[in-house]
Design an enzyme around this catalytic site. Structure first.
Site, PDB file in Angstrom:
ATOM      1  CE1 TYR A 157      -8.053 -16.768  15.092  1.00 15.18           C
ATOM      2  CE2 TYR A 157     -10.036 -15.639  15.850  1.00 15.18           C
ATOM      3  CZ  TYR A 157      -9.391 -16.474  14.945  1.00 15.18           C
ATOM      4  OH  TYR A 157     -10.098 -17.004  13.891  1.00 15.18           O
TER       5      TYR A 157
ATOM      6  CB  SER B 252     -10.932 -11.986   8.408  1.00 14.72           C
ATOM      7  OG  SER B 252     -11.084 -11.209   9.544  1.00 14.72           O
TER       8      SER B 252
ATOM      9  CB  SER C  13      -4.823 -31.345   7.657  1.00 13.85           C
ATOM     10  OG  SER C  13      -4.738 -30.312   8.626  1.00 13.85           O
TER      11      SER C  13
ATOM     12  CE  LYS D  11      -7.913 -15.532  11.675  1.00 19.38           C
ATOM     13  NZ  LYS D  11      -7.556 -16.249  10.440  1.00 19.38           N
TER      14      LYS D  11
END
Ligand SMILES: NC(=O)c1ccc[n+]([C@@H]2O[C@H](COP(=O)([O-])OP(=O)(O)OC[C@H]3O[C@@H](n4cnc5c(N)ncnc54)[C@H](OP(=O)(O)O)[C@@H]3O)[C@@H](O)[C@H]2O)c1
Length: 292
Positions: free
Chosen positions: A148, A134, A14, A152
Site C-alpha cells: 500500500y 496519497s 460511494s 502511495k
C-alpha cells in the site's frame, strides 16, 4: 451550463472520504459527479443532487466513458479529486507480484488513467485543480502495509512531477496525505494470500494489524477532508501537500524530515510492534478479520 458553480469529479464517492467530500462540496453549491464500480444514490446524496457514474479504475474504456459523460453534460471539469483506492496488508515476503500489481492497478494506474482523460480538457480551458489522494503511508513506509505504501509513494512522485509540467497551463496539482480515518477502507482491506500463522512474520504482523486497524476504527471523521478540499479549491494558490489527521499523525510526517532515518525507523517499529492487541475482544475481532 451554470459557470458560477464548480464542476467536481470525485473517484470513489460511494463510501468514506469520497462520499463525505461529495456531500460537503454539493452542500457548498458545487456540481458534483462521483464514481463507483456499482453506484447507488442514497437519500442524502439525492437531496444534494450528486450524480453517480459507473467507473472501474482498472478499465481504460470505463474511465474514458465516465469522463466523457461529465464533459458531454457540463463541458468542463474544474476539480478532479483522485480519491478511490484500496489496501492490502501482509509481510512483503508473503505478498506475491500479482497481488502487488492488482493494488497498483487501482491506486496508481487507475489515478493515471483518470488524469490522462481529464488533463486535455483542463489544458484547453487553461485552468483546473487535480487533487491526488496519497496517505501518510505515502510518506512513511508502513510495516505490513508495504505494498500500500509503495502505491502511495508512486502517487507522490507522479504528482510532484506532474505539478511541474502542468503549472504553465494554469493547472494546479495537490497531494492529500490523510492519517487514519474511520471509513469502509478497514473492512475492505485484503490480506496477502500467503499470510499464515506459520509465517515467521506472523507475531509482528498480528500486533501491527491490531494497532493500525484500531487507529483507523478510532480515526478522524472523513467530513474533515470534505472541509479541507473545499478550502483547497477556493484558494488561489494551494499548497503542494496537505497532511490531514490527528496531531500525532501530522507530527510524524514532520519528525521524519528531521530525525536520522534509523532513529525514526525505531520509533515506527516500536509504535506498531511494541504494542498490539490489549483485550480478548480485540483479539477476537482481529482473528475474525484474518480468518486464518
Ligand atoms: N481511511 C483511511 O484511514 C485512509 C488513510 C489514508 C489514505 N486513505 C485514502 O483515501 C482514499 C479513500 O479511502 P476511504 O478510506 O474513503 O476508503 P473506502 O471507504 O473503502 O472508499 C474507497 C472508494 O474507492 C472506490 N474504489 C476502490 N477500488 C476501486 C476501483 N477499482 N475502481 C473504482 N473505484 C474503486 C470504492 O468504490 P466502489 O467499491 O463502490 O467501486 C470507494 O468508493 C483511498 O485512496 C485511501 O488510500 C484512506
Amino acid at each position: 451550463m451554470d459557470k458560477t458553480r464548480k464542476v467536481i469529479f470525485i473517484t470513489g464517492a460511494s463510501s468514506g472520504i469520497g462520499k463525505a467530500t461529495a456531500l460537503y462540496l454539493a452542500k457548498e453549491g458545487a456540481i458534483v459527479y462521483g464514481t463507483s464500480r456499482s453506484p447507488k444514490i442514497d437519500k442524502e446524496m439525492d437531496k444534494w443532487n450528486i450524480r453517480m457514474i459507473t467507473m472501474n479504475l482498472t478499465d481504460d474504456s470505463s474511465v474514458k466513458a465516465a469522463v466523457k459523460e461529465v464533459m458531454d453534460r457540463e463541458g468542463r471539469i474544474d476539480v478532479l479529486f483522485n480519491n478511490a483506492g484500496s489496501g492490502i496488508s501482509g509481510a512483503l515476503e508473503d505478498t506475491n507480484v500479482e497481488e502487488i500489481k492488482e493494488l497498483f492497478e487501482t491506486n496508481f494506474f487507475g489515478m493515471v488513467r483518470v488524469i490522462n482523460e481529464v488533463l486535455p480538457h483542463m489544458r484547453k480551458l487553461g485552468t483546473g485543480i487535480i487533487i491526488n489522494s496519497s496517505s501518510i503511508g505515502g510518506v512513511i513506509g508502513l510495516p505490513y502495509q508495504g505494498v500500500y505504501s509503495s502505491t502511495k509513494f508512486a502517487v507522490e512522485g507522479y504528482s510532484e512531477a506532474l505539478s511541474k509540467e502542468v503549472r504553465r497551463f494554469g493547472i494546479k496539482v495537490c497531494i492529500l496525505e490523510p492519517g487514519d480515518f474511520k471509513t469502509g477502507f478497514t473492512s475492505r482491506r485484503k490480506f496477502s494470500a500467503a499470510t499464515s500463522k506459520k509465517s515467521c512474520y506472523y507475531e509482528d504482523f498480528l500486533k501491527t494489524v491490531s494497532v493500525f486497524e484500531s487507529d483507523e476504527i478510532n480515526g478522524c471523521k472523513p467530513e474533515i477532508i470534505g472541509k479541507l478540499i473545499n478550502k483547497i479549491i477556493h484558494t488561489s494558490n494551494p499548497k503542494l501537500r496537505y497532511v490531514v489527521g490527528n496531531f500525532e499523525q501530522k507530527l510524524s510526517v514532520l519528525v521524519k524530515k528531521f530525525l536520522p532515518g534509523r532513529v525514526f525507523e525505531k520509533i515506527i517499529i516500536n509504535y506498531y510492534m511494541g504494542k498490539g492487541i490489549k483485550t480478548n475482544d480485540e483479539l477476537e475481532r482481529v482473528d475474525k478479520r484474518l480468518n486464518l
